[in-house]
Scaffold this motif. Structure first.
Motif, short mmCIF file in Angstrom:
data_model
loop_
_atom_site.label_atom_id
_atom_site.label_comp_id
_atom_site.label_asym_id
_atom_site.label_seq_id
_atom_site.Cartn_x
_atom_site.Cartn_y
_atom_site.Cartn_z
N ASN A 128 2.72 -1.54 -11.29
CA ASN A 128 2.85 -0.89 -9.97
C ASN A 128 1.48 -0.53 -9.40
N ARG A 129 0.63 0.00 -10.28
CA ARG A 129 -0.72 0.33 -9.82
C ARG A 129 -1.46 -0.92 -9.37
N ILE A 175 0.84 -1.21 0.00
CA ILE A 175 0.00 0.00 0.00
C ILE A 175 0.87 1.25 0.00
N VAL A 202 -0.12 -1.86 -5.91
CA VAL A 202 -0.64 -1.00 -4.84
C VAL A 202 -2.13 -1.24 -4.64
N GLY A 203 -2.87 -1.22 -5.76
CA GLY A 203 -4.32 -1.40 -5.69
C GLY A 203 -4.69 -2.76 -5.12
N LYS A 259 10.31 2.31 -4.94
CA LYS A 259 9.42 1.17 -5.20
C LYS A 259 10.23 -0.11 -5.34
N CYS A 305 -0.32 -0.78 7.14
CA CYS A 305 0.65 0.27 6.76
C CYS A 305 1.64 0.50 7.90
N ARG A 334 -1.84 -8.38 -6.78
CA ARG A 334 -0.54 -7.98 -6.25
C ARG A 334 0.48 -9.09 -6.42
N GLY A 369 2.36 3.10 -3.06
CA GLY A 369 1.63 4.14 -3.79
C GLY A 369 2.17 5.53 -3.51
N LEU A 370 2.87 5.69 -2.39
CA LEU A 370 3.38 7.01 -2.00
C LEU A 370 4.86 7.19 -2.36
#
Lengths: 463, 340
Positions: B121-122, B38, B125-126, B48, B168, B102, B41-42
């Motif tokens: 990557n999306r 998660i 994260v998603g 990454k 997280c 994932r 994503g930041l």
């Protein structure tokens, strides 16, 4: 259409079939690839030289990808037993449960944990430990096949249990594990994994070879794969035949569907082509060889074989089983021809020819086709039973509203289609990149790997 | 409740413990790698790669604990499995979608073509977020006994957010130990933000569970239970403060290249999860479907449980052993993943 969307049984079956079909593609490769990688690794440790190590490095990437897809789709399977087929665990949970539990305990953890060491252990552990990790991963994949095939065989030929108040209770674990069909099914499946992997490796290697990417790694992988394919396929045909005879003994309705045989009769013909029609209970457009089926099923041209009409309301859908069987056998025969032609060519000239290499490329995914159609023969052939003679599929289905099943089914189908395309294109992309890395600029820098063949062919014309 | 001296009395208890252990280990282990997913994503692109490298050798095995947990539910409590899975049909499907996305994105983002990487990557994260939210939503529904009133579903949605925050927090704690430099410092920021939402979630579950039934309320608030149990929330609160304190001090310490406190947020979060898990288990026991089916009613036949138990006794220590071996092999700061 509206009746389809309201049918929880049909939707659950389609969903489960979609999941298990998609799932099986990847473990089948993981099992075969793990042992092939162990072989590459041992050859590299012993013989030295870059070729075996390069081959290992390339195929271990494919393995990691395959394994990951196998794991995540396998997690899905473990949930679907409960979400779609609650009656299954409620009736035979005492048997299915422990077998699945042993699969998780002895196989899944072993392979998943040592996978990390196998993939990323270089520099952190010794060569020997890493080879050992590779072995444990291979062992884990195979143990997993053992447990799941034991369960699948039990569902086909149940033994070692008694029914008390509608629930199965075990009387002998040995009898549960080693049911009459288990030895055939397990051997047949492991060989299928070997063949699927061998044709994948051979196909991708031949593709690289045709593109001018002919380094030592491509040659050793190609050679090993062609050998494995050529050795396994005749054995597989023999084992498959024995498996068929075993099925005839325990599940005659399935064999009758495979043969497209409606009436019990003597001197049964071998049907080569037909469109079985359950409405008229006969075959349309049948082409057959007289008496041959009696011979290969019972080893006498006049032997009697039971037909489908002897099993009213309890035989499988005929068309699917009949054709799945023919596709499997057809692909198997093609495998025999292509693997031996390639092997002989390799032995004589040390190189593939244009025809053998093309044939191998075309056969890259032939193992998947044979594997899935073989599974359809055996699993659809078990219908209408979920557990032969014990539990009907219709009695185990979920009471979840059909529209929810339909929704999740659509989700899975879209996801699986995307993943399959991504897997295959990544496979060729990796192959393309491996060649480009080794050969640098000598290779034609083609943006689209799928056009490479044509470009390569054009180049050859200029030469 | 059956007689504990008999096998059909104590075997379900043992398997309840095994299932609990599997779920707890899963939540902690996959929790940190979902959390890292998660947080990705930041992160920037190079970060990454480091983040993926930090969980690369572990995530497969982490996820296997989920299979064991669901496997024990399936095998030891077959009668409950269908009910629970039926009640959680859609959140389970969402979680599986997330886990699939994932799991495959992990490999595809490395191996696929470069211009596809942002998409993988999306998906990573998603998928991580979806799986975490779905698990939290299921936890919320479990606490309210699968009773789908609008207020309960709202509560479940809130728990979904909080569990994702908890993951997280675990992920940030993990990165603190595994990463260096900028990423390590950013992990502190992420961890601090996640800390408070996690605490809110635990308070939420703690308040809602006793309200669910009189029996659970009495279990906690009758005398002398209330005094015997008081250390659980008290200790949890202390650990939150400890984590908050560590997050406050760590930037300075890391500036001085002092890593000695880097494990504290992760360590205290793990213990918080363990305590919260036990509190919940204490509340729900002996129900496997709250207020409807207890573990003895749901259990498989004793001869089947005994057969699995032999395997569990022999194999589970081995699994724990080689899991420890794998973590030991990949100890220390994570390096770039390279096959070889």
């Amino acid at each position: 259409m509206s009746s389809l969307l309201n049918d929880a049984l049909l939707l659950s079956r389609i969903q489960f079939a979609a999941n298990i079909t998609f799932h099986i593609l990847f473990p089948a490769l993981s099992i075969g690839l793990a042992w092939m990688l162990l072989y590459f690794k041992i050859r590299s440790d012993r013989d030295g030289g870059a070729a075996w190590m390069d081959a290992y490095r390339f195929w271990v990437k494919v393995f990691a990808l395959t394994f990951a897809i196998g794991v995540v789709t396998g997690v899905t399977m473990s949930f679907q037993f409960g979400t779609n087929w609650p009656g299954y665990m409620e009736t035979v949970g005492n048997i299915a449960g422990p077998l699945l539990a042993y699969e998780v305990l002895t196989a899944f953890f072993l392979e998943a944990t040592f996978l990390g060491v196998m993939l990323f252990g270089t520099g952190r552990v010794s060569k020997g430990v890493q080879t050992m990790a590779t072995f444990l991963v291979a062992l884990g994949t195979t143990l997993s096949a053992f447990w799941i095939l034991a369960l699948s065989s039990w569902m086909q030929t149940p033994a070692g249990f008694e029914m008390i108040d509608g629930r199965a209770h075990v009387t002998s674990w040995l009898a549960v594990l080693f049911t009459p069909s288990f030895p055939y099914r397990f051997t047949h499946m492991l060989m299928a994994c070997g063949l699927t992997t061998a044709f994948l490796i051979a196909g991708i290697s031949a593709w690289r070879w045709r593109r001018g990417d002919r380094g030592g790694d491509v040659r050793v992988a190609l050679g090993s794969a062609v050998w494995v394919a050529a050795l396994l396929i005749p054995l597989q045909i023999v084992v498959g035949d024995l498996h068929g005879l075993n099925t005839l003994e325990h599940q005659p309705a399935k064999v009758a569907a495979m043969e497209g045989l409606w009436e019990t009769q003597r001197g049964v013909p071998a049907v080569l082509f037909a469109l079985p029609d359950e409405a008229t209970r006969s075959n349309r457009m049948e082409i057959s060889i007289p008496k041959l089926a009696s011979f290969y099923l019972k080893h006498s041209f006049d032997a009697e074989v039971q037909g489908l009409n002897d099993f009213p309301n309890s035989h499988p859908p005929v068309m699917q089983v009949f054709w799945a069987f023919r596709i499997m056998v057809g692909v198997g025969l093609l495998m025999l021809v292509v693997s031996w032609a390639s092997l002989l060519r390799l032995r004589r000239y040390g190189e593939l020819g244009p025809k053998t290499s093309r044939a191998l490329v075309l056969m890259t995914f032939s193992g998947w086709v044979a594997l899935v159609s073989g599974w359809y023969v055996t699993e659809i052939g078990r219908q209408p039973w979920l557990v032969q003679g014990v539990l009907r599929t219709a009695d185990a289905v979920t009471k979840v509203p059909p529209e929810r099943i339909g929704l999740t089914l659509a989700m899975y189908l879209i996801l699986y289609a995307v993943l399959l395309v991504a897997f295959v294109s990544t496979l060729f992309y990796l192959a393309h990149k491996a060649g480009a890395d080794v050969n640098g600029k000598r290779m034609n820098p083609v943006a689209d790997p799928y056009r490479a063949n044509e470009i390569h062919a054009r180049e050859h014309k200029h030469v | 409740m059956s007689e504990l001296a008999q096998s059909n009395g104590w075997l379900p208890l043992v398997f309840m413990a095994v299932m609990g252990l599997a779920v707890l280990i899963y939540v902690v282990l996959d929790g940190y790698d979902l959390g890292v997913g998660i947080l990705m994503g930041l992160a920037s692109d190079t970060e990454k790669d480091t983040m993926v490298a930090s969980i690369g050798p572990f995530w497969d095995a982490n996820e296997t604990w989920l299979v064991l947990g669901i496997g024990v539910l399936l095998t030891a409590f077959p009668l409950a499995h269908g009910i629970v899975m039926g009640a959680l049909y859609l959140p389970v499907a969402a979680m599986l979608l997330g886990l699939i996305l994932r799991g495959v994105a992990f490999d595809f983002r490395f191996k696929g073509q470069a211009h596809h990487k942002p998409w993988w990557n999306r998906a990573f994260v998603g998928g991580s977020l979806l799986a975490a939210l779905a698990q939290g939503y299921m936890l919320g529904l479990l606490v309210v006994g699968f009773d789908r009133t609008p207020i309960n579903m709202l509560f479940a949605a809130f728990i979904a957010l909080c569990l994702a925050a908890g993951y997280c927090l675990l992920g940030a704690g993990w990165l603190l130990m595994k990463a260096e430099g900028d990423l390590q410092r950013r992990a502190i920021v992420w961890g601090r933000r996640a800390l408070w939402l996690t605490a809110l979630g635990i308070v939420g579950v703690s308040v809602a569970t006793p309200l669910m039934s009189r029996a659970i309320f009495d279990k906690w608030f009758s005398v002398p239970n209330i005094f015997l149990l008081a250390p659980i929330p008290a200790f949890t609160a202390i650990l939150f403060l400890l984590a908050a304190f560590a997050f406050k001090r760590l930037p300075v310490r890391l500036e001085q290249r002092n890593e000695s406190w880097a494990w504290v947020p992760f360590g205290s979060t793990v213990v918080i999860f363990v305590l919260a898990f036990h509190g919940l288990a204490y509340s729900l026991f002996p129900w496997i479907v709250p207020q409807r089916m207890d573990i003895w009613q749901a259990a498989a036949a004793p001869e089947s449980l005994m057969f699995i138990l032999i395997g569990v006794i022999i194999v589970l220590p081995a699994i724990l052993g080689y899991t420890a071996f794998a973590y030991w092999v990949f100890r220390g700061k994570s390096r770039d993943l390279e096959y070889g």
